[in-house]
Design an enzyme around this catalytic site. Structure first.
Site, PDB file in Angstrom:
ATOM      1  N   GLY A   9       7.097  -5.659   8.571  1.00  0.00           N
ATOM      2  CA  GLY A   9       6.998  -4.227   8.324  1.00  0.00           C
ATOM      3  C   GLY A   9       5.549  -3.775   8.190  1.00  0.00           C
ATOM      4  O   GLY A   9       4.627  -4.577   8.031  1.00  0.00           O
ATOM      5  N   CYS A  10       5.360  -2.465   8.242  1.00  0.00           N
ATOM      6  CA  CYS A  10       3.988  -1.917   8.230  1.00  0.00           C
ATOM      7  C   CYS A  10       3.306  -2.131   6.884  1.00  0.00           C
ATOM      8  O   CYS A  10       2.208  -2.690   6.822  1.00  0.00           O
ATOM      9  CB  CYS A  10       4.014  -0.439   8.605  1.00  0.00           C
ATOM     10  SG  CYS A  10       5.154   0.578   7.638  1.00  0.00           S
ATOM     11  N   TYR A  11       3.941  -1.708   5.794  1.00  0.00           N
ATOM     12  CA  TYR A  11       3.371  -1.966   4.472  1.00  0.00           C
ATOM     13  C   TYR A  11       3.235  -3.465   4.188  1.00  0.00           C
ATOM     14  O   TYR A  11       2.196  -3.920   3.681  1.00  0.00           O
ATOM     15  CB  TYR A  11       4.239  -1.338   3.383  1.00  0.00           C
ATOM     16  CG  TYR A  11       4.131   0.153   3.199  1.00  0.00           C
ATOM     17  CD1 TYR A  11       2.927   0.761   2.845  1.00  0.00           C
ATOM     18  CD2 TYR A  11       5.248   0.966   3.311  1.00  0.00           C
ATOM     19  CE1 TYR A  11       2.842   2.130   2.629  1.00  0.00           C
ATOM     20  CE2 TYR A  11       5.177   2.342   3.108  1.00  0.00           C
ATOM     21  CZ  TYR A  11       3.972   2.922   2.761  1.00  0.00           C
ATOM     22  OH  TYR A  11       3.900   4.274   2.551  1.00  0.00           O
ATOM     23  N   GLU A  16      -4.762  -0.301   8.131  1.00  0.00           N
ATOM     24  CA  GLU A  16      -4.213  -0.571   9.454  1.00  0.00           C
ATOM     25  C   GLU A  16      -3.618   0.713  10.006  1.00  0.00           C
ATOM     26  O   GLU A  16      -3.343   1.653   9.264  1.00  0.00           O
ATOM     27  CB  GLU A  16      -3.121  -1.650   9.399  1.00  0.00           C
ATOM     28  CG  GLU A  16      -1.868  -1.143   8.705  1.00  0.00           C
ATOM     29  CD  GLU A  16      -0.734  -2.151   8.624  1.00  0.00           C
ATOM     30  OE1 GLU A  16      -0.950  -3.330   8.903  1.00  0.00           O
ATOM     31  OE2 GLU A  16       0.384  -1.730   8.233  1.00  0.00           O
TER      32      GLU A  16
END
Length: 335
Positions: free
Chosen positions: A154-156, A307
Site C-alpha cells: 500500500g501507499c502509506y 513519495e
C-alpha cells in the site's frame, strides 16, 4: 515482449500504469479493462486523461465473462481494482498461467481473519494468501522474482516501511516505545470516484481512521512490530509525506543510522537518502522515488519520508515488481 493488461484502468493508478507500460521497452500494453457497468466503458482513456493523448489512446473495454480466454492471451495482469474484485479475479488468471500484480489489499496479509475486520469481506483463498509475495520491492526482491502473485504494498505502508525497516533490522530502535507515524496524503489517494469527503473544495487538513485504519496492521505485520499510525488527508492532489518519531536504543547516534540506510539502499536506485535537509512532496511528485531524511536529538529520531502515492505508492512499484519478476533492471521503464 511480455503482453500486459490492466483491469481497473480508468482510475488514477490505472492511468499511471497505462502510461508507464505504453512507454516500457519490455512490456506490451495489450488492453485496458473496466467493469461492464462502468460509465467509462468504451471511452478512450485519453478522453478521460487528456495528458495521455498520442501516448495512450486505447479504449477502455468492458470486462466480459470470458476471463479464461483473456488470461490465456496475456502474460501478466495488473489489477487496479477494489479489494473484493481482485480477490475474485486473481485466481482465474493464476489458473491460466497469467502472472498477477495486484494493487489492492486482497492478498497483502497472510491471515484470513484480517479481511472481514479491515476489508469487509471473507477471504476464500487461504492457499493464495500463503503463496502471495508482499510487493515491497526493495525488501522482497528475491521472493518477488519467483512468484506469480505479487500483492503490491500500500501507499502509506511503502513510505512507512522503507523509512523504518533499516533501523529495525539493525536493532537501532527501542521498540518498547512504539514508532509513531503521522502521514499526510493528497486527495488522489481516495480514488477518482467523487464524494463530498474528498471534494477538493471540502478538504482541509484532517486526520481519519484513527486507531482503526487498515494500513496499520499491514505496516505492523510486515515490520514485525506494532506502530501507532495516523493518516491525514491534505488539500493537494498527490503525494504522501510521513513524519515518524521513534526512540533510539541507548548509545545509538547519527552515524550508525546513516550507515544503516546506506547499507540497505546503496544499490536501490528508487530510494534516495538525504545527506542533509528533509524531503518534501515537491521533490517526489510525478517520480518513482521514495525520499528519506532524518534528524536525531536526545535519544529520539524523526524520520521524514516522501513519495508520490500514485507512483512509488502504487503504479511505479507494481511495474518495479514486474521488472524484478521478469529479470529486468528494476528501474526499466521508470527512469
Amino acid at each position: 515482449m511480455q503482453k500486459a493488461i490492466i483491469i481497473g484502468a480508468s482510475g488514477y493508478t490505472g492511468a499511471e500504469l497505462a502510461r508507464i507500460l505504453t512507454l516500457h521497452p519490455a512490456f506490451q500494453l495489450n488492453g485496458l479493462y473496466v467493469s461492464a457497468q462502468s460509465q467509462d466503458a468504451h471511452k478512450a482513456i485519453s478522453d478521460i486523461y487528456p495528458q495521455l493523448k498520442q501516448i495512450v489512446d486505447l479504449p477502455l473495454q468492458p470486462l466480459d465473462e470470458n476471463l479464461t480466454a483473456l488470461a490465456q492471451q496475456n502474460d501478466l495482469v495488473f489489477l487496479a481494482t477494489a479489494h473484493e474484485v481482485s480477490h475474485d479475479l486473481a485466481p482465474i488468471f493464476l489458473q491460466n498461467q497469467c502472472k498477477v500484480f495486484d494493487l489492492s489489499g486482497a492478498f497483502r496479509v497472510n491471515n484470513a481473519e484480517f479481511y472481514p475486520q479491515y476489508y469487509g469481506f471473507e477471504h476464500r483463498y487461504p492457499e493464495l494468501l500463503e503463496k502471495a509475495v508482499y510487493g515491497l520491492a526493495e525488501w522482497n526482491d528475491s521472493a518477488i522474482a519467483q512468484t506469480d502473485l505479487v500483492a503490491v504494498a500500500g501507499c502509506y505502508p511503502t513510505v512507512s516501511q522503507l523509512s523504518l525497516k533499516p533501523l529495525i533490522e539493525n536493532n537501532l530502535l527501542d521498540l518498547n516505545q512504539l514508532p509513531i507515524i503521522n502521514a499526510v496524503s493528497g486527495v488522489s489517494g481516495a480514488g477518482r470516484k467523487a464524494s463530498l469527503t474528498n471534494s477538493f473544495c471540502e478538504v482541509s487538513l484532517n486526520a481519519y481512521g484513527v486507531f482503526n485504519h487498515r494500513h496499520q496492521p499491514e505496516i505492523a505485520t510486515h515490520l514485525g512490530t506494532e506502530v501507532i499510525f495516523t493518516p491525514h488527508l491534505g488539500n493537494f492532489k498527490r503525494g504522501i509525506l510521513a513524519t515518524i518519531t521513534a526512540k533510539l536504543k541507548d548509545g545509538v547516534g547519527e552515524q550508525q543510522i546513516r550507515e544503516a540506510y546506506q547499507q540497505y539502499y546503496a544499490h536501490r536506485p528508487l530510494v534516495r537518502i538525504y545527506e542533509q535537509g528533509l524531503p518534501s512532496i515537491k521533490a517526489v511528485e510525478f517520480t518513482p522515488y521514495c525520499d528519506i531524511g532524518f534528524a536525531v536529538k536526545n535519544g529520539y529520531i524523526i524520520i521524514v519520508g516522501a513519495e508520490d502515492n500514485l507512483l512509488k505508492g502504487a503504479a511505479a512499484q507494481a511495474v518495479q515488481c514486474a521488472n524484478i519478476r521478469y529479470g529486468f533492471a528494476e528501474t526499466l521503464g521508470l527512469i
